[in-house]
Design a protein around this motif. Structure first.
Motif, PDB file in Angstrom:
ATOM      1  N   GLY A   1     -40.243 -33.893  93.715  1.00  9.75           N
ATOM      2  CA  GLY A   1     -40.626 -33.225  92.473  1.00  9.75           C
ATOM      3  C   GLY A   1     -40.841 -31.739  92.669  1.00  9.75           C
ATOM      4  O   GLY A   1     -40.438 -30.916  91.836  1.00  9.75           O
ATOM      5  N   LEU A   2     -41.480 -31.375  93.790  1.00  7.70           N
ATOM      6  CA  LEU A   2     -41.731 -29.954  94.068  1.00  7.70           C
ATOM      7  C   LEU A   2     -40.421 -29.210  94.322  1.00  7.70           C
ATOM      8  O   LEU A   2     -40.194 -28.121  93.762  1.00  7.70           O
ATOM      9  CB  LEU A   2     -42.652 -29.824  95.283  1.00  7.70           C
ATOM     10  CG  LEU A   2     -43.019 -28.391  95.692  1.00  7.70           C
ATOM     11  CD1 LEU A   2     -43.851 -27.720  94.609  1.00  7.70           C
ATOM     12  CD2 LEU A   2     -43.769 -28.398  97.020  1.00  7.70           C
ATOM     13  N   ILE A   3     -39.548 -29.794  95.130  1.00 10.65           N
ATOM     14  CA  ILE A   3     -38.282 -29.139  95.477  1.00 10.65           C
ATOM     15  C   ILE A   3     -37.399 -28.963  94.243  1.00 10.65           C
ATOM     16  O   ILE A   3     -36.883 -27.872  93.972  1.00 10.65           O
ATOM     17  CB  ILE A   3     -37.541 -29.944  96.565  1.00 10.65           C
ATOM     18  CG1 ILE A   3     -38.313 -29.882  97.892  1.00 10.65           C
ATOM     19  CG2 ILE A   3     -36.116 -29.427  96.761  1.00 10.65           C
ATOM     20  CD1 ILE A   3     -37.844 -30.878  98.938  1.00 10.65           C
ATOM     21  N   SER A   4     -37.243 -30.032  93.461  1.00 13.19           N
ATOM     22  CA  SER A   4     -36.384 -29.948  92.272  1.00 13.19           C
ATOM     23  C   SER A   4     -36.996 -29.021  91.234  1.00 13.19           C
ATOM     24  O   SER A   4     -36.278 -28.296  90.529  1.00 13.19           O
ATOM     25  CB  SER A   4     -36.156 -31.336  91.671  1.00 13.19           C
ATOM     26  OG  SER A   4     -37.375 -31.901  91.229  1.00 13.19           O
ATOM     27  N   ALA A  45     -37.588 -23.403  97.247  1.00 12.14           N
ATOM     28  CA  ALA A  45     -37.198 -24.821  97.258  1.00 12.14           C
ATOM     29  C   ALA A  45     -36.710 -25.228  98.644  1.00 12.14           C
ATOM     30  O   ALA A  45     -37.067 -26.301  99.159  1.00 12.14           O
ATOM     31  CB  ALA A  45     -36.110 -25.076  96.215  1.00 12.14           C
ATOM     32  N   LEU A  46     -35.916 -24.385  99.268  1.00  7.51           N
ATOM     33  CA  LEU A  46     -35.402 -24.681 100.609  1.00  7.51           C
ATOM     34  C   LEU A  46     -36.532 -24.665 101.631  1.00  7.51           C
ATOM     35  O   LEU A  46     -36.544 -25.464 102.574  1.00  7.51           O
ATOM     36  CB  LEU A  46     -34.324 -23.667 100.987  1.00  7.51           C
ATOM     37  CG  LEU A  46     -33.108 -23.595 100.043  1.00  7.51           C
ATOM     38  CD1 LEU A  46     -32.127 -22.539 100.525  1.00  7.51           C
ATOM     39  CD2 LEU A  46     -32.430 -24.948  99.930  1.00  7.51           C
ATOM     40  N   SER A  47     -37.485 -23.764 101.440  1.00 10.93           N
ATOM     41  CA  SER A  47     -38.645 -23.709 102.337  1.00 10.93           C
ATOM     42  C   SER A  47     -39.499 -24.969 102.196  1.00 10.93           C
ATOM     43  O   SER A  47     -40.011 -25.500 103.190  1.00 10.93           O
ATOM     44  CB  SER A  47     -39.477 -22.470 102.020  1.00 10.93           C
ATOM     45  OG  SER A  47     -40.638 -22.427 102.819  1.00 10.93           O
ATOM     46  N   ALA A  48     -39.633 -25.460 100.951  1.00 11.25           N
ATOM     47  CA  ALA A  48     -40.403 -26.690 100.719  1.00 11.25           C
ATOM     48  C   ALA A  48     -39.749 -27.874 101.417  1.00 11.25           C
ATOM     49  O   ALA A  48     -40.437 -28.784 101.907  1.00 11.25           O
ATOM     50  CB  ALA A  48     -40.519 -26.964  99.218  1.00 11.25           C
ATOM     51  N   THR A  97     -33.574 -36.017  97.291  1.00  7.48           N
ATOM     52  CA  THR A  97     -33.900 -34.751  97.965  1.00  7.48           C
ATOM     53  C   THR A  97     -32.631 -33.932  98.209  1.00  7.48           C
ATOM     54  O   THR A  97     -32.566 -32.740  97.887  1.00  7.48           O
ATOM     55  CB  THR A  97     -34.594 -35.005  99.319  1.00  7.48           C
ATOM     56  OG1 THR A  97     -35.515 -36.070  99.200  1.00  7.48           O
ATOM     57  CG2 THR A  97     -35.285 -33.767  99.817  1.00  7.48           C
ATOM     58  N   LEU A  98     -31.625 -34.572  98.773  1.00 14.13           N
ATOM     59  CA  LEU A  98     -30.380 -33.859  99.101  1.00 14.13           C
ATOM     60  C   LEU A  98     -29.648 -33.422  97.839  1.00 14.13           C
ATOM     61  O   LEU A  98     -29.025 -32.350  97.817  1.00 14.13           O
ATOM     62  CB  LEU A  98     -29.483 -34.755  99.957  1.00 14.13           C
ATOM     63  CG  LEU A  98     -29.688 -34.695 101.491  1.00 14.13           C
ATOM     64  CD1 LEU A  98     -29.421 -33.287 102.012  1.00 14.13           C
ATOM     65  CD2 LEU A  98     -31.079 -35.121 101.904  1.00 14.13           C
ATOM     66  N   LEU A  99     -29.725 -34.219  96.780  1.00 18.30           N
ATOM     67  CA  LEU A  99     -29.097 -33.831  95.508  1.00 18.30           C
ATOM     68  C   LEU A  99     -29.734 -32.549  94.976  1.00 18.30           C
ATOM     69  O   LEU A  99     -29.024 -31.630  94.524  1.00 18.30           O
ATOM     70  CB  LEU A  99     -29.260 -34.967  94.485  1.00 18.30           C
ATOM     71  CG  LEU A  99     -28.522 -34.782  93.158  1.00 18.30           C
ATOM     72  CD1 LEU A  99     -27.020 -34.827  93.356  1.00 18.30           C
ATOM     73  CD2 LEU A  99     -28.944 -35.867  92.156  1.00 18.30           C
ATOM     74  N   SER A 100     -31.066 -32.466  95.047  1.00 20.10           N
ATOM     75  CA  SER A 100     -31.774 -31.262  94.583  1.00 20.10           C
ATOM     76  C   SER A 100     -31.396 -30.057  95.427  1.00 20.10           C
ATOM     77  O   SER A 100     -31.221 -28.933  94.901  1.00 20.10           O
ATOM     78  CB  SER A 100     -33.285 -31.481  94.638  1.00 20.10           C
ATOM     79  OG  SER A 100     -33.684 -32.516  93.774  1.00 20.10           O
ATOM     80  N   LEU A 101     -31.266 -30.238  96.729  1.00 25.81           N
ATOM     81  CA  LEU A 101     -30.939 -29.128  97.626  1.00 25.81           C
ATOM     82  C   LEU A 101     -29.526 -28.595  97.366  1.00 25.81           C
ATOM     83  O   LEU A 101     -29.319 -27.378  97.295  1.00 25.81           O
ATOM     84  CB  LEU A 101     -31.059 -29.584  99.079  1.00 25.81           C
ATOM     85  CG  LEU A 101     -32.478 -29.848  99.598  1.00 25.81           C
ATOM     86  CD1 LEU A 101     -32.417 -30.514 100.958  1.00 25.81           C
ATOM     87  CD2 LEU A 101     -33.269 -28.550  99.673  1.00 25.81           C
ATOM     88  N   HIS A 159     -26.632 -23.255  92.336  1.00 25.06           N
ATOM     89  CA  HIS A 159     -27.109 -22.260  91.378  1.00 25.06           C
ATOM     90  C   HIS A 159     -27.528 -20.959  92.043  1.00 25.06           C
ATOM     91  O   HIS A 159     -27.564 -19.907  91.393  1.00 25.06           O
ATOM     92  CB  HIS A 159     -28.287 -22.821  90.571  1.00 25.06           C
ATOM     93  CG  HIS A 159     -27.883 -23.854  89.565  1.00 25.06           C
ATOM     94  ND1 HIS A 159     -27.924 -25.210  89.816  1.00 25.06           N
ATOM     95  CD2 HIS A 159     -27.397 -23.718  88.310  1.00 25.06           C
ATOM     96  CE1 HIS A 159     -27.500 -25.859  88.755  1.00 25.06           C
ATOM     97  NE2 HIS A 159     -27.166 -24.983  87.826  1.00 25.06           N
ATOM     98  N   GLY A 160     -27.848 -21.032  93.342  1.00 24.27           N
ATOM     99  CA  GLY A 160     -28.248 -19.819  94.064  1.00 24.27           C
ATOM    100  C   GLY A 160     -27.110 -19.110  94.755  1.00 24.27           C
ATOM    101  O   GLY A 160     -27.334 -18.095  95.424  1.00 24.27           O
ATOM    102  N   GLY A 161     -25.892 -19.629  94.624  1.00 19.95           N
ATOM    103  CA  GLY A 161     -24.742 -18.999  95.251  1.00 19.95           C
ATOM    104  C   GLY A 161     -24.701 -19.146  96.759  1.00 19.95           C
ATOM    105  O   GLY A 161     -24.047 -18.370  97.460  1.00 19.95           O
ATOM    106  N   LEU A 162     -25.409 -20.166  97.302  1.00 19.50           N
ATOM    107  CA  LEU A 162     -25.465 -20.378  98.753  1.00 19.50           C
ATOM    108  C   LEU A 162     -24.426 -21.436  99.140  1.00 19.50           C
ATOM    109  O   LEU A 162     -24.756 -22.579  99.465  1.00 19.50           O
ATOM    110  CB  LEU A 162     -26.876 -20.816  99.163  1.00 19.50           C
ATOM    111  CG  LEU A 162     -28.002 -19.858  98.756  1.00 19.50           C
ATOM    112  CD1 LEU A 162     -29.365 -20.468  99.054  1.00 19.50           C
ATOM    113  CD2 LEU A 162     -27.848 -18.520  99.471  1.00 19.50           C
ATOM    114  N   LEU A 163     -23.173 -21.057  99.096  1.00 21.31           N
ATOM    115  CA  LEU A 163     -22.071 -21.993  99.278  1.00 21.31           C
ATOM    116  C   LEU A 163     -22.103 -22.668 100.638  1.00 21.31           C
ATOM    117  O   LEU A 163     -22.065 -23.894 100.734  1.00 21.31           O
ATOM    118  CB  LEU A 163     -20.743 -21.262  99.070  1.00 21.31           C
ATOM    119  CG  LEU A 163     -19.468 -22.094  99.292  1.00 21.31           C
ATOM    120  CD1 LEU A 163     -19.426 -23.297  98.358  1.00 21.31           C
ATOM    121  CD2 LEU A 163     -18.232 -21.230  99.109  1.00 21.31           C
ATOM    122  N   ASP A 164     -22.152 -21.890 101.713  1.00 21.78           N
ATOM    123  CA  ASP A 164     -22.084 -22.460 103.063  1.00 21.78           C
ATOM    124  C   ASP A 164     -23.260 -23.386 103.352  1.00 21.78           C
ATOM    125  O   ASP A 164     -23.096 -24.453 103.961  1.00 21.78           O
ATOM    126  CB  ASP A 164     -22.031 -21.340 104.104  1.00 21.78           C
ATOM    127  CG  ASP A 164     -20.736 -20.548 104.027  1.00 21.78           C
ATOM    128  OD1 ASP A 164     -19.732 -21.126 103.553  1.00 21.78           O
ATOM    129  OD2 ASP A 164     -20.730 -19.361 104.404  1.00 21.78           O
TER     130      ASP A 164
END
Length: 885
Positions: free
Chosen positions: A598-601, A612-615, A630-634, A640-645
């Motif tokens: 819940g916190l991450i998503s 979110a990644l730090s959490a 969890t992995l779906l949220s990440l 959405h953050g443009g972090l493709l790799d």
């Protein structure tokens, strides 16, 4: 001389007969005390010698017939007796009572009174026990009157029977009236009977009151008294009372026999104090299968499966053979940890010991295989192995099929059960109604409802609750309300089921209104209903309502439950307040997997990607294992953050690092990640090679990416595939039309829109809502509201854009989009220092996005918009999304 010889012979015969009679008495007395049927050989010589008039002999014979051959032979002998006294009547009546022939027993009692015989305390006691069994309250009170008339009310034996009668007949006699039946203090048996009767009637508080009065009367409890009271403590009153009773049984010197030791072990086990249970277990060297089974069951109930298995091995080493209840506990342990291998090992032991056809074990096997196996074959085989399945057997099988998503088979089994002559009980009906709630067709629910009304099962609150849930789950909300109104009694579960189903439908406004009905019914929210109302508030994004529910959770102490705290994290995340969400998370004693998810998503939803990644890193450091959610949220956050790799790294590490098999949702996120990053060919390759058939959603995701990067050819191909899968979805036509417009092919765009209209497809009108002073205000696109101030405010904002030279393209048609109406209304009505919070049912359009950004420069206020995908935080002419949808 002849006369003398005759007299002598007669005299000798008389003494011989007397000696024979005495011998018969001794034989019968011995056989009676030992229940030996050989004593019946006396019957024939008694008849031949004309001794059948001897009541002592015939009464002993009657008793022996009753003990050795049952009531029918005893009744036949009784009817043939030439003379009967009170002992005869009491013997035959008692025999009928002991063998549960209660109607015949009371008939015999009437016949006895009609014969002129006066009953004694034993006759009256047997008759009272039959009245208790049959619930014959009126007859029992008449017998009580006879007790008083005969002056036997002081008899402790009858006092015990009267107590049992009044307690079991459900006449709501309170404990003080029962005490009045105990004259001159009574004895321990009388008091224990009274306590036992109250316990069986569910009057646990009164049972403890009687226990106190018993001690005050100077009667010391024995081991049987404590066994009854410990059963109450373990099930209802808790550890404190249990420890008090344990101390008192030591003080009163109750004999620590196996029955009492088992009761103490059971009490500590149910109070989750296994270390104390084991200490009591080891107090004395006497053990039996019942005690060992209680310990094993205690470990199972306390989720200590390895300890339960170890106790089983120790039991076998001690030379005590397990019984059916032992294996049932061990199979339940296997079910609790979903260990099919462990369950199969115990199944093989069941077969080796010859208990495979035992009903109790068979039922537990069905339950174990249904819970532990992904197939139903083994459970069906275990069911078919039960010689005479009972209602529990059938219900376990029906429930198992429903849990496996095979609702249709559940209905077939339900019909097969009835065809076999087995009538469903209340739990069966609740189970099959649960299967109805998962099916879209209303027909099974309505048919079952008819059966429930016909059998009058609707008076049970559990069945009523299941019926409400089934109707609401099938989308028949009006029928669910109707059933709920007709219920004799409602509880928190009734309303929780309805709210949960309304939330699933997305009808969060109606879900919140249920609270008013619940309060009017005098029912308070509990730790299960409160999260449902919090979820409804989260769905609407109503911060004020959510805060009120939060206050209630603190006052009621429900915040200590993770389910409530998790819902608070979800609520504040959905309302765009990550600060409050994080604080609710921090207030948890031990966050679980759902808490971290819940916190991450929530952080990702609000655009706080790095947090979110730090959490997620914190989650792993806390020792909480991530799951597929969890992995779906990440991956979504990375998209959405443009972090493709990094997103690709998370996806491809799912199976390798976390042993999680990606689902279709994960592939949709992967396509979105690649599409946003411009790697359209790779995204197409994912759709072609993934282990699932592509659905409309994943094709629309790639179509949207084609729109972002202007790839018309691939976009057309995706649109074609989308229409093949879902030809009635207007969003596909609009995405394709926008693709053409952005590529400078406006003619094709207009043609696509005309085609959509010709096919009778219309896009759902955009809607917005906002909460102001605990009231929900709705706005719809294209509907001018009858509020001159709002219309004037809209025109004022557009004029200011023009005067300040802002890059805004005026469009009269778009001026009355729902989000723009909501902005104008919020400026007028939301307190100046508070942000304007708007919720939207679909994605915000580019025109409105620009309008709101510019509005924040004019009014100098923050505007928060939650659309169908994410949050947009507008402030000082900028948005948190940085132009990304």
């Amino acid at each position: 001389m002849h006369m003398l010889c005759t007299k002598t012979a007669t005299h000798n015969n008389f003494f011989s007969l007397c000696r024979f009679q005495e011998t018969c008495m001794r034989v019968l007395s011995f056989c009676n005390s030992n229940s030996l049927y050989q004593g019946l050989c006396i019957h024939t010589p008694i008849i031949k010698l004309g001794l059948q008039h001897d009541l002592y002999l015939t009464n002993n014979l009657l008793s022996l017939y009753a003990k050795c051959f049952g009531v029918f032979q005893a009744r036949q002998f009784f009817d043939e007796m030439p003379y009967k006294d009170v002992v005869s009547w009491t013997t035959v009546l008692s025999s009928h009572t002991k063998n549960n022939h209660h109607f015949d027993a009371l008939e015999l009692f009437d016949m006895m009174l009609g014969s002129g015989q006066c009953p004694n305390e034993f006759t009256l006691s047997s008759a009272l026990r039959s009245c208790s069994a049959l619930g014959e309250f009126d007859v029992g009170t008449q017998i009580h009157a006879s007790v008083v008339k005969l002056g036997l009310e002081l008899n402790p034996f009858l006092g015990t029977s009267l107590i049992e009668f009044y307690s079991k007949c459900g006449c709501n006699v309170d404990s003080y009236k029962l005490v009045s039946l105990v004259k001159h203090g009574g004895d321990v048996v009388t008091w224990t009977t009274m306590i036992s009767s109250l316990v069986e009637d569910g009057k646990w508080g009164e049972a403890l009151e009687i226990y106190v009065k018993m001690i005050e009367a100077g009667v010391y409890p024995n081991e049987f008294t404590f066994v009854k009271l410990l059963g109450v403590v373990s099930s209802f009153l808790g550890l404190v009372y249990g420890r008090i009773l344990h101390a008192q049984l030591i003080r009163f010197g109750a004999e620590m026999n196996l029955v009492l030791k088992t009761a103490i072990v059971d009490m500590y086990s149910k109070c989750r104090r296994m270390e104390d249970a084991v200490k009591v277990f080891n107090l004395t060297p006497e053990y039996d299968v019942c005690l060992w089974t209680t310990v094993i069951s205690g470990f199972t109930q306390n989720s200590q499966v390895s300890e339960a298995v170890r106790a089983f091995h120790d039991m076998e080493l001690s030379g005590i053979l397990p019984n059916n209840f032992t294996f049932a506990s061990l199979l339940n342990a296997s079910s609790s940890v979903l260990s099919l291998d462990l369950g199969k090992q115990f199944h093989s032991r069941v077969i080796s010991i010859g208990l495979e056809d035992d009903l109790y074990v068979g039922n537990t096997l069905v339950d174990m295989y249904m819970k532990c196996s992904h197939i139903t074959t083994d459970a069906v085989k275990a069911f078919r192995g039960i010689a005479s399945p009972n209602v529990i057997s059938w219900t376990s099988l029906i429930a198992g099929f429903a849990e496996h998503g095979l609702e249709q088979y559940s209905f077939q089994l339900f019909a097969e059960m009835q065809a076999a002559g087995m009538q469903p009980n209340l739990f069966t009906l609740s189970t099959i109604l649960g299967a109805c709630g998962k099916m879209r067709s209303p027909v099974p629910t309505m048919m079952l409802h008819g059966h429930i009304i016909k059998t009058k099962a609707d008076v049970d609150i559990a069945v009523g609750n299941a019926l409400v849930d089934a109707y609401a789950g099938g989308g028949m909300t009006d029928e669910a309300w109707s059933v709920m109104r007709l219920m004799n009694r409602r509880d928190p579960i009734t309303y929780t089921s309805l709210v949960a189903r309304l939330n699933q439908k997305g009808d969060h406004g109606m879900a919140l209104k249920v609270f008013i009905h619940m309060r009017n019914d005098g029912i308070e929210m509990d730790e299960f209903s409160l999260p449902c109302f919090l979820s409804a508030a989260a769905g609407l994004g109503t911060m004020e309502t959510g805060k009120q529910l939060h206050c209630y959770s603190v006052k009621s102490g429900f915040q200590r439950f993770n389910s409530v705290s998790n819902s608070l994290v979800h609520l504040y995340s959905k309302c765009g307040s990550t600060h409050h969400a994080h604080r609710a998370f921090k207030d948890m004693n031990k966050p679980d997997q759902f808490s971290w998810n819940g916190l991450i998503s929530g952080l990702a939803l609000n655009g706080y990607i790095s947090q979110a990644l730090s959490a997620f890193d914190d989650m792993r450091l806390a020792g909480v294992k991530p799951d597929s959610v969890t992995l779906l949220s990440l991956i979504s956050a990375c998209s959405h953050g443009g972090l493709l790799d990094l997103g690709l790294e998370y996806f491809y590490s799912m199976e390798k690092a976390y042993h999680i098999t990606p689902k279709l949702d994960h592939y949709v996120c992967l396509v979105d990640l690649l599409g946003r990053g411009g790697r359209l060919e790779e995204a197409t390759g994912v759709i072609e090679t993934m282990p699932f058939e592509p659905d409309s959603m994943i094709c629309k995701t790639l179509l949207n990416a084609c729109n972002l990067h202007g790839n018309v050819a691939l976009g057309e191909d995706m649109a074609r595939r989308c229409l093949e899968l879902d030809p009635s979805d207007p969003a596909i036509y609009l995405l394709l039309a926008n693709l053409y417009d952005n590529a400078g092919l406006s003619d094709f765009g207009e043609k696509t829109r005309r085609l959509m209209k010709e096919r009778g497809l219309r896009r759902s009108p955009g809607q917005c809502w906002m909460e102001i002073r605990s009231k929900i205000c709705h706005f719809s696109t294209g509907e001018k509201i009858n509020d001159d101030e709002v219309n004037e405010k809209l025109k004022f904002l557009v004029t200011e854009f023009r005067n300040r030279g802002y890059p805004y393209q005026e469009n009269e048609d778009m001026l009355y989009h729902s989000e723009q109406l909501a902005v104008a209304y919020g400026v007028l009505n939301v307190p100046t220092m508070a942000p304007i919070r708007i919720n939207k049912n679909s994605l915000i359009c580019p025109h409105c996005h620009t309008f709101i950004m510019l509005s924040t420069q004019v009014i100098g206020r923050e505007i928060i918009v939650r659309d169908g995908k994410r949050f947009h935080f507008f402030k000082n002419g900028k948005c948190s999304c940085r132009g990304h949808s």
